[in-house]
Design an enzyme around this catalytic site. Structure first.
Site, mmCIF file in Angstrom:
data_model
loop_
_atom_site.group_PDB
_atom_site.id
_atom_site.type_symbol
_atom_site.label_atom_id
_atom_site.label_comp_id
_atom_site.label_asym_id
_atom_site.label_seq_id
_atom_site.Cartn_x
_atom_site.Cartn_y
_atom_site.Cartn_z
ATOM 1 N N HIS A 66 0.860 -1.177 0.000
ATOM 2 C CA HIS A 66 0.000 0.000 0.000
ATOM 3 C C HIS A 66 0.902 1.234 0.000
ATOM 4 C CE1 HIS A 66 -2.890 2.948 1.617
ATOM 5 N NE2 HIS A 66 -3.863 2.113 1.298
ATOM 6 N N GLN A 103 -4.864 -5.443 6.875
ATOM 7 C CA GLN A 103 -5.819 -6.416 6.364
ATOM 8 C C GLN A 103 -5.796 -7.731 7.136
ATOM 9 O OE1 GLN A 103 -8.071 -5.694 4.071
ATOM 10 N NE2 GLN A 103 -7.224 -3.667 3.652
#
Length: 404
Positions: free
Chosen positions: A121, A201
């Site tokens: 990310h 996540q």
């Protein structure tokens, strides 16, 4: 299929969107909140809203106790040794930046190397780019295979005496890939490097034990674990946190202040300057308790079944390609349809009440790796059901027909 009755505890799931029942498949971006979490927020503001730690009146003491109870709940949730190793932040992004601006500035020098992966990310790329530019260090990248997995062989070749930090995502937000972080951590420690794991996540899907994992830092966000936005967590090994410089200055992170010098507070308050996000932090405990009560083992089975069901049905759609088919995946699937922009698919699905994420998912280098502008991403949670996947598949057929 388990967890069929869980939906009623999430009030937003009963609403209509564009005249259709909401089908929410954007859980990797943010999960919906059970009524217990919503109630925890309103209860704080209704009955014991006060600043924490420094007040001696009843409301302040009650708020402080509830706030610190969340720290203990987080410690247990991630398997940390002590609450002093749990730092509250705004989210994963701030947690990573905290490490970059403190440990990084203290320990990275010219010529050193930081290793990240090709599926990170942006929040686990940009802080290290800034640090490398400032320190004249080098950023190395673990390549991603066609299946959407990290090349462990290539990673081990990147490691060396100049490697000072490895920062990798535990579960890819774009592909769903579950990375073999234990192997990554062990190899990094053999060359003396520290390891930061982006757990944004993974915290909601996987059992986390930072001591068994032996990571040096672990970060996650409250809003992805059925909790509120604006609160996150940084776990760090005590000896590292104690040695690191402070991140921000102000109240709470001090013991004593004079115009000549300041003595900083003990852990964890050393890194928590100013009035924190009290209400949302308190409600985070309710979210973690909720997950524990449902049971991560049951959640994992449920989400794995959803993933298998969705994958099988998506593969029947002509011209649709799934991006990322790793052997180990969490509950999300990304795909593209030949000749159709992902955003167009997302807009038409929204008209049918179906919420998916489209775009590069803050992983632009990964999209470039696969030669695509972005994907359509459907990500699943404990409250999703196979019938909703049926709605998605039907919606995709209608959407593709309209756009071709």
């Amino acid at each position: 299929m388990v967890l069929t009755d869980i939906r009623q505890q999430f009030p937003i799931l009963s609403r209509m969107v564009k005249g259709k029942p909401l089908v929410y498949f954007d859980n990797a971006a943010t999960s919906q909140k059970p009524q217990q979490v919503i109630d925890a927020l309103t209860h704080y503001y209704s009955f014991y809203n006060a600043n924490i730690h420094r007040g001696i009146h009843t409301l302040a003491e009650e708020a402080t106790m509830a706030y610190e109870a969340t720290r203990e709940a987080v410690r247990d949730f991630v398997g940390a040794d002590a609450t002093e190793e749990i730092i509250f932040t705004k989210g994963t992004t701030e947690a990573i930046n905290l490490v970059a601006y403190t440990w990084g500035r203290q320990n990275i020098t010219a010529g050193d190397e930081i290793i990240i992966s090709g599926m990170e990310h942006h929040s686990n790329i940009v802080p290290w780019q800034i640090l490398c530019e400032e320190k004249k260090a080098f950023l190395k990248v673990i390549p991603v295979t066609d299946e959407g997995e990290l090349s462990i062989e290539a990673y081990k070749e990147l490691l060396g005496s100049k490697t000072k930090l490895v920062a990798v995502v535990h579960v890819s937000n774009s592909l769903g890939t579950i990375n073999h972080v234990n192997e990554i951590i062990t190899a990094a420690h053999l060359v003396g490097a520290k390891v930061l794991i982006d757990g944004a996540q993974s915290a909601v899907h996987l059992d986390i034990d930072v001591q068994k994992m032996d990571c040096d830092f672990f970060a996650f966000s409250g809003h992805k674990v059925y909790g509120p936005t604006g609160v996150g967590v940084l776990y760090g090994k005590r000896e590292l946190l104690e040695d690191m410089p402070v991140f921000q200055g102000g109240g709470e992170m001090i013991k004593d202040v004079t115009f000549e010098q300041t003595t900083y507070n003990d852990l964890p308050y050393k890194y928590e300057a100013g009035t924190p996000n009290i209400a949302d932090t308190i409600a985070l405990k309710t979210a973690l308790d909720f997950i524990t009560a449902v049971g991560k083992d049951k959640i994992r089975v449920h989400e794995a079944n959803l993933l298998a069901y969705a994958t099988a049905h998506l593969k029947t759609i002509p011209d649709l390609s799934i991006i990322g088919e790793a052997k180990d995946k969490a509950g999300l699937v990304s795909f593209v349809v030949k000749g159709i922009h992902p955003q167009d698919i997302g807009v038409l699905l929204d008209n049918m009440g179906i919420a998916v994420r489209t775009g590069h998912h803050c992983t632009q280098p990964l999209m470039k790796r696969f030669g695509i502008p972005g994907t359509v991403r459907a990500s699943f949670a404990m409250y999703n059901q196979p019938e909703e996947i049926d709605v998605l598949i039907t919606g995709l057929h209608k959407t593709i027909k309209m756009l071709t």
